[in-house]
Structure formats: structure tokens, C-alpha cells
Design an enzyme around this catalytic site. Structure first.
Site, short mmCIF file in Angstrom:
data_model
loop_
_atom_site.label_atom_id
_atom_site.label_comp_id
_atom_site.label_asym_id
_atom_site.label_seq_id
_atom_site.Cartn_x
_atom_site.Cartn_y
_atom_site.Cartn_z
N THR A 160 36.51 -2.83 80.31
CA THR A 160 36.19 -2.11 81.56
C THR A 160 35.53 -2.99 82.61
O THR A 160 35.42 -2.57 83.76
CB THR A 160 35.21 -0.97 81.24
OG1 THR A 160 33.99 -1.56 80.74
CG2 THR A 160 35.77 -0.01 80.20
N ASP B 124 36.07 -18.63 82.45
CA ASP B 124 34.90 -17.95 81.89
C ASP B 124 33.75 -18.95 81.79
O ASP B 124 33.79 -19.89 80.99
CB ASP B 124 35.25 -17.39 80.50
CG ASP B 124 34.13 -16.51 79.96
OD1 ASP B 124 32.98 -17.01 79.86
OD2 ASP B 124 34.39 -15.35 79.65
#
Ligand code: PRP
Ligand code: URA
Length: 215
Positions: A114, A206
Site C-alpha cells: 500500500t 531503494d
């Protein structure tokens, strides 16, 4: 001096050639974690000088070998707060300038499905609200993690909070500005956009994985 962009209120953009040179090496997928960490700390140190430009000072009487004079000292203790994990890798650059700083920690990760922030740790030194707080995290993507960390600090009574990031997405800046319009944001670059997985494009991937070699 950082520059500004009329699209982004409260954002200072550190487009100094030395910072952009180092950031471009960090963006390169071939850059290994040791150099990535070094460059992140170096850029943070370079940015810190201007992040601290308007720190409050008070008069200090000093006796030099020649005479007495009125100098200046920082008026309140500064607290540095990294957002774990990736913010930890900005600490050495800041603590080199601020060896006497207090340090707090906020642990937040993004839920992979999410992209919503999940807080797993928060600890601040007593008196964190008495002086400026420098909140650090290399990546500002959706803005959820930073907005949550700022809310935690405001709940503790902090008023002078400054966010230092390496790379920000316009979407994250807008969301953070909507949640905390009073927050000054210092970034080395504002990139193009977020992708469908909420990663910054072009970004650098990342940050936590590249810092700690966990990908
Ligand atoms: C990264 C980064 C920020 C966050 C930014 O952390 O260091 O904290 O994502 O994304 P947002 O603006 O959409 O909230 P991550 O969640 O990967 O956790 P980690 O540092 O533990 O790897
Ligand atoms: N977190 C990162 O480390 N990189 C991104 O591009 C987005 C969030």
C-alpha cells in the site's frame, strides 16, 4: 545558497555542482554500498551548512587574548532525528558538524503493497521540543513517512522542525506541504514523478537496500 522553485513552497533545492556530481554517482546502479554511504554522508554535511543558516543564537561574552567581546552561541540544543533505516546513513555527516547534538529515532517502513507508513519505533531525548529538530531521510516519495514523523514530533511539542532529504518526488512534496505547510524541506533534487510502485523516477532505487546491501 540553495535555489527555490515557485512550484514548491518551503523547498530549498541544493543544486550546487559538487552535490549534483556526488548525487549522480549515487544514482548509478553500479555504485556499491560503501561508496553510496560515503557520498550520502558527504552530501548531508554539505547541505547541513545552509540548513542551519538561521539557527537561533544568543549573545556570549568572550575574553580573547586581546580584549572582551560579544560573540554568539547556539541558543538551544539541536536534536537530529533519522527516520530508520535509511536516515541513519546521514548521521555521520551531521554529527561531524554537531558533535553535541541530541539524537532521537523514528522507525518507519512503507508497507510494500500500500506504500502506507508503518511506525515500529519512536524515541526522543527529553527536551526535544526546546530547540530545533533536524529530521533526516534520503527519500521523500509519497511523503507518508516524513509526514508521520513530523506529526510525532509535533505531538511532542516541537515547533522548529527542518526536513533534510536527498531526492524528492513532486507528489511527496505536495502531500507533505498539505499536511505540514509550516515545514521547511531541504532537498538535493526534485525528480520527475513516482512510478506505479511509488518509487521515485529517475530516483536511485531503494535507498535502504543500497545503503545496507539488503536487496
Ligand atoms: C524509504 C525511505 C523513506 C520512505 C519514503 O524507507 O527511506 O523512509 O521509503 O517513502 P514515502 O515518502 O512514500 O513514505 P523504507 O520504507 O524503504 O524503509 P527502510 O528505510 O527501512 O528500508
Ligand atoms: N523509498 C526509496 O528508498 N526509494 C524510492 O524511490 C521510494 C521510496
Amino acid at each position: 545558497m540553495p535555489s527555490t522553485d515557485p512550484r514548491f513552497p518551503n523547498v530549498s533545492i541544493y543544486d550546487h555542482p559538487l552535490i549534483q556530481h556526488k548525487l549522480s554517482i549515487m544514482r548509478d546502479r553500479r555504485t556499491e554500498h560503501e561508496q553510496f554511504r560515503q557520498l550520502l554522508n558527504q552530501i548531508t554535511g554539505l547541505m547541513a551548512y545552509d540548513v542551519c543558516r538561521n539557527l537561533p543564537v544568543r549573545a556570549l561574552e568572550v575574553e580573547t587574548p586581546i580584549t572582551r567581546m560579544t560573540g554568539a552561541q547556539l541558543a538551544a540544543p539541536t536534536t537530529i532525528v533519522p527516520i530508520l533505516r535509511a536516515g541513519l546513513a546521514m548521521m555521520d555527516g551531521l554529527l561531524a558538524l554537531f558533535p553535541e547534538a541530541h539524537v532521537g529515532h523514528v522507525g518507519i517502513y512503507r508497507d510494500e503493497a500500500t506504500a502506507q507508513p508503518v511506525t515500529y519505533y519512536a524515541k526522543f531525548p527529553p527536551g526535544v521540543a526546546d530547540g530545533p529538530v533536524i529530521l533526516v531521510d534520503p527519500m521523500l516519495a509519497t511523503g507518508g513517512s516524513a509526514a508521520h514523523a513530523v506529526s510525532l514530533l509535533k505531538e511532542k511539542g516541537c515547533r522548529d522542525i527542518r526536513l533534510v532529504c536527498l531526492v524528492a518526488a513532486p507528489e511527496g512534496i505536495a502531500a507533505l506541504h498539505a499536511a505540514h505547510p509550516d515545514l521547511p524541506i531541504h532537498v538535493a533534487a526534485v525528480d520527475e514523478r513516482l512510478n506505479e510502485r511509488f518509487y521515485i523516477v529517475p530516483g536511485l532505487g531503494d535507498a535502504g537496500d543500497r545503503i545496507f546491501g539488503t536487496q
